[in-house]
Design a protein around this motif. Structure first.
Motif, PDB file in Angstrom:
ATOM      1  N   ASN A 378       1.261  -0.934   0.211  1.00 16.94           N
ATOM      2  CA  ASN A 378       0.374   0.090   0.039  1.00 16.94           C
ATOM      3  C   ASN A 378       0.466   1.389  -0.398  1.00 16.94           C
ATOM      4  O   ASN A 378       0.426   2.481   0.362  1.00 16.94           O
ATOM      5  N   PHE A 379       1.813   1.136  -0.248  1.00 14.04           N
ATOM      6  CA  PHE A 379       2.836   2.326   0.158  1.00 14.04           C
ATOM      7  C   PHE A 379       2.834   3.046   1.061  1.00 14.04           C
ATOM      8  O   PHE A 379       3.114   4.236   1.684  1.00 14.04           O
ATOM      9  N   ASP A 380       2.331   2.438   2.176  1.00 10.87           N
ATOM     10  CA  ASP A 380       1.929   3.465   3.381  1.00 10.87           C
ATOM     11  C   ASP A 380       3.251   3.453   4.369  1.00 10.87           C
ATOM     12  O   ASP A 380       3.521   2.132   4.940  1.00 10.87           O
ATOM     13  N   TRP A 381       3.855   4.131   3.956  1.00 12.76           N
ATOM     14  CA  TRP A 381       5.801   4.251   4.089  1.00 12.76           C
ATOM     15  C   TRP A 381       5.620   4.411   6.282  1.00 12.76           C
ATOM     16  O   TRP A 381       6.231   3.900   6.815  1.00 12.76           O
ATOM     17  N   GLN A 382       4.644   5.213   6.810  1.00 15.34           N
ATOM     18  CA  GLN A 382       4.396   5.709   7.783  1.00 15.34           C
ATOM     19  C   GLN A 382       4.060   4.434   8.906  1.00 15.34           C
ATOM     20  O   GLN A 382       4.726   4.160   9.495  1.00 15.34           O
ATOM     21  N   GLU A 383       3.035   3.515   7.698  1.00 12.38           N
ATOM     22  CA  GLU A 383       3.071   2.172   8.852  1.00 12.38           C
ATOM     23  C   GLU A 383       4.309   1.865   9.117  1.00 12.38           C
ATOM     24  O   GLU A 383       4.524   1.053   9.533  1.00 12.38           O
ATOM     25  N   GLN A 384       5.662   1.341   7.163  1.00  9.53           N
ATOM     26  CA  GLN A 384       6.158   0.473   7.700  1.00  9.53           C
ATOM     27  C   GLN A 384       7.096   1.112   8.834  1.00  9.53           C
ATOM     28  O   GLN A 384       7.696   0.122   9.781  1.00  9.53           O
ATOM     29  N   PHE A 385       7.577   2.456   8.834  1.00  8.35           N
ATOM     30  CA  PHE A 385       7.811   2.910  10.289  1.00  8.35           C
ATOM     31  C   PHE A 385       7.490   2.558  11.367  1.00  8.35           C
ATOM     32  O   PHE A 385       7.746   2.182  12.109  1.00  8.35           O
ATOM     33  N   LYS A 386       6.108   2.356  11.252  1.00  7.71           N
ATOM     34  CA  LYS A 386       5.973   1.955  12.644  1.00  7.71           C
ATOM     35  C   LYS A 386       5.889   0.765  13.192  1.00  7.71           C
ATOM     36  O   LYS A 386       6.445   0.320  14.199  1.00  7.71           O
ATOM     37  N   LEU A 387       5.994  -0.350  11.780  1.00 13.47           N
ATOM     38  CA  LEU A 387       5.628  -1.651  11.599  1.00 13.47           C
ATOM     39  C   LEU A 387       7.438  -2.043  12.514  1.00 13.47           C
ATOM     40  O   LEU A 387       7.740  -3.142  12.677  1.00 13.47           O
ATOM     41  N   ALA A 388       8.144  -1.127  11.752  1.00 11.36           N
ATOM     42  CA  ALA A 388      10.080  -1.978  11.859  1.00 11.36           C
ATOM     43  C   ALA A 388      10.241  -2.003  13.183  1.00 11.36           C
ATOM     44  O   ALA A 388      10.389  -0.915  14.562  1.00 11.36           O
ATOM     45  N   ALA A 429      -3.372  -5.719 -10.577  1.00 16.31           N
ATOM     46  CA  ALA A 429      -4.365  -6.065  -9.194  1.00 16.31           C
ATOM     47  C   ALA A 429      -5.541  -5.730  -9.099  1.00 16.31           C
ATOM     48  O   ALA A 429      -6.091  -5.614  -9.135  1.00 16.31           O
ATOM     49  N   GLY A 430      -5.079  -4.276 -10.111  1.00 13.50           N
ATOM     50  CA  GLY A 430      -6.542  -3.031 -10.250  1.00 13.50           C
ATOM     51  C   GLY A 430      -7.166  -2.003  -8.450  1.00 13.50           C
ATOM     52  O   GLY A 430      -7.511  -1.702  -8.651  1.00 13.50           O
ATOM     53  N   MET A 431      -5.691  -2.038  -8.128  1.00 10.48           N
ATOM     54  CA  MET A 431      -5.313  -1.511  -6.904  1.00 10.48           C
ATOM     55  C   MET A 431      -5.140   0.348  -6.860  1.00 10.48           C
ATOM     56  O   MET A 431      -5.166   0.864  -6.546  1.00 10.48           O
TER      57      MET A 431
END
Lengths: 432, 432
Positions: A378-388, A429-431
């Protein structure tokens, strides 16, 4: 639970579920009765001395999340109490489940008091270090009574678990000194020299029943030290190591008979192909007592990177049965770790512990990974940093690589827009 | 060997030992006839295009030392040719056995020329990147003929091995896009989109016989790309991955029939417990063609540390049969790697490769470790730094931790003099 006369083990055997068992059952998403049963069998331990105020209950056992221990502690030639207390904060922030204070030198009670007060997770020690420190580093001045005094003082102060190298018998020393690296355990080396000097058996072993009394009184969990752990690949899985392991298996039985919780320490330096066999042998000889391993390092050729050489071994060890991993930092074999080493070591070991939990199929373990994958697609970078595991570092790399004009978050500097497989997948995938 | 009409495979099958087979036999301490036989069976390859001047022969196969590949290459949004050529020097200095130029963008022939000239080790490419670059990143403008032209141009220029994602069939795309992470391979994503746009089969597959002719003419080793390698743990070992692997197995046979050397690429992101199964499945389906794996990463939660998450997987992969490891750097999932990332990635992967070689019991592999252990027990710090994978870093940590007054080398700042187990061992063993 009457804190002066019982232990988690005794309570569990009596069929009582303590508040600590309830707490870890919640943390681990297991029924309290399952936890009680495992504690009663000795397949799990909750190292927690009632005198350690504000300590939280953490369970160690192969049915639960793999835990990570960070060693800190003043060196005789470097660091001061304040520095070591500062490392406690770094270690807790980086996710240490357990801490060991390995300080040596003068006034060890003060630094340990400060660490216990700062530390909401269980704290372990190696009492032989303080015993030797009290006699100025001269092992000839060490006595059995002094060793017992130190164990008693530390138990009263609130130490939750203690490494006791009681499995190292005098007859094992000859096996050890002919190795390439001899004895690489500090505690093991001190005790071996004492035994040879006085021509007497290991004082921890001769006074074992008294030690059991102290540990039972304060519910100190015994961590049976591997004084003969191999110090290089060449010495791994040798006669010395396995002779001591046999004795450790006997001591597990004696701890359980005394109502004392017990775990067993393991190597060290082990070639990758021998790790599974080492874990299985310990589980068998020690009747599934939780296994607490240092690494193991899988090659000796990379000083400066032993957090990596050992995270490789630790992942395999945890997958094959170890339940508590003692971290190794980049400073290993070179110098006393800095705060940054503590952080690097913990990140590497949390990777190892988590990778093993996923591999073991621990319920829910992969959820964290799947959430990261979802944030990525989802290219959600903020979420990636939160989960890292270390979000600040990840964010720093991502943001630092982009120029300020780049507003579009739908790619990174690796592939750019046109070559980004995630962008292409989203179109397919039509996303988007 | 007539460099325009034969390959190492054809020569080996004819019973001829080429100078390249002799060279790798010396490097690997194996009889030349053993090497020839393995090349003839396709269990080993020597990727080396005669047009790549000054390239040295390096063998890939599970009977030999595990090799490490470093990816470098210009990003569409970052870096320039000079920077990438500088990374070649860093990668070679850090011990890369192979290099892949993954540059995308304009004038790729120039950067590749510079890299080939600077590079005495075999160089690989992914021709679909240049093909897409030549049409400005628009996959709709891509044609089969253009793809063949690029493969021919690169072969003539001296590229030693090429990643060709010919195993990704149109029928596999539906399996892939329903995954959590879809298609994470750049080449795989480009080809999938092309196939869906034009409703046609993979152009690499339809034009395979022509590709074989080019590769045979220049002895380009085919590296069968895994366009559907999993991009997260959740997608590992799924139908998409294994459907493609079946096709890769068929293409191995077609390469061998054409006299073209071939290796097979593998995942990616794989939970630790699935690595052995993945390696064994590939070995079986691809009749022991050398396996070239990317990592695998064993957890998705640690961006910024994927050199570690993947060195764990790579060690296990190499132990279970992979023979060439493609490094992953700390920049993975975040940005284009810097020179320092290249170095960090290589150190982590040389650790993984060596640890696997020791574990596999490769003759002499542990000598390096034993020499380090000997230097340690002898307090020979200079020898330790000489033997270390990254001696400068090790020396820096050791020397930086000591005050200038400390002349005595017989301890480090970890334990000091009195608590040093090595000092004690030396006394016990009568060494000092």
């Amino acid at each position: 639970m009457d804190t002066t006369v019982s232990t988690q083990l005794i309570e569990a055997r009596a069929g009582r579920i303590t508040p600590e068992m309830e707490a870890v059952a919640r943390d681990e998403n297991r029924p309290p009765e399952f936890v009680r049963d495992e504690i009663a069998r000795g397949h799990a331990v909750i190292p927690m001395n009632p005198a350690h105020a504000n300590c939280r209950a953490v369970v160690v056992g192969s049915s639960y999340k793999t835990k990570v221990n960070a060693n800190i502690g003043r060196s005789p030639v470097r660091s001061c109490n304040d520095e070591e207390v500062a490392k406690v904060a770094v270690a807790l922030d980086a996710g240490a489940d357990f801490l060991m204070d390995l300080s040596v030198g003068e006034d060890l009670g003060d630094v340990r008091r400060a660490i216990l007060d700062a530390c909401p997770v269980p704290v372990g020690t190696v009492p032989i270090y303080e015993a030797l420190s009290r006699v100025g580093g001269d092992s000839k001045a060490l006595t059995e009574d002094l060793l017992l005094d130190v164990i008693r003082d530390q138990a009263e102060q609130g130490v939750d678990f203690m490494t006791l190298h009681a499995g190292l018998k005098r007859e094992h020393v000859a096996l050890a000194i002919k190795r390439l690296m001899g004895i690489c355990s500090r505690g093991g080396a001190i005790l071996a020299e004492w035994m040879e000097t006085f021509e007497r058996e290991n004082p921890l072993l001769t006074r074992w029943d008294e030690i059991m009394e102290i540990c039972r009184k304060h519910d100190v969990t015994v961590s049976l030290g591997d004084g003969l752990r191999p110090g290089c690949l060449a010495d791994a899985s040798d006669d010395a190591q396995f002779a001591e392991l046999d004795t450790l298996g006997e001591l597990v039985t004696r701890c359980r008979e005394a109502g004392v919780q017990v775990m067993v320490e393991g190597p060290g330096h082990v070639p990758f192909d021998q790790i599974q066999m080492n874990m299985e042998r310990q589980q068998e000889l020690c009747d599934k007592a939780p296994f607490y391993v240092l690494g193991p390092v899988v090659t000796d050729i990379a000083p400066g990177y032993d957090h990596i050489t050992s995270a490789i071994g630790a992942t395999s060890a945890a997958y094959h049965g170890a339940s508590l991993l003692c971290y190794v930092t980049p400073a290993e074999h070179l110098c006393l770790p800095t705060s940054d080493d503590v952080r690097q070591g913990l990140v590497a070991y949390r990777i190892a512990a988590h990778a093993a939990d996923v591999a073991k199929g621990l319920p829910g373990a992969r959820d964290h990974d799947d959430a990261m994958a979802k944030a990525r697609i989802n290219f959600d970078w903020q979420e990636q940093f939160k989960l890292a595991l270390d979000g600040d570092t990840a964010r720093g790399r991502y943001e630092g690589s982009r120029s300020t004009e780049e507003g579009d978050p739908d790619h990174c500097t690796m592939c750019g827009r046109e070559f980004c497989a995630v962008r292409t997948t989203r179109r397919l995938a039509g996303m988007s």
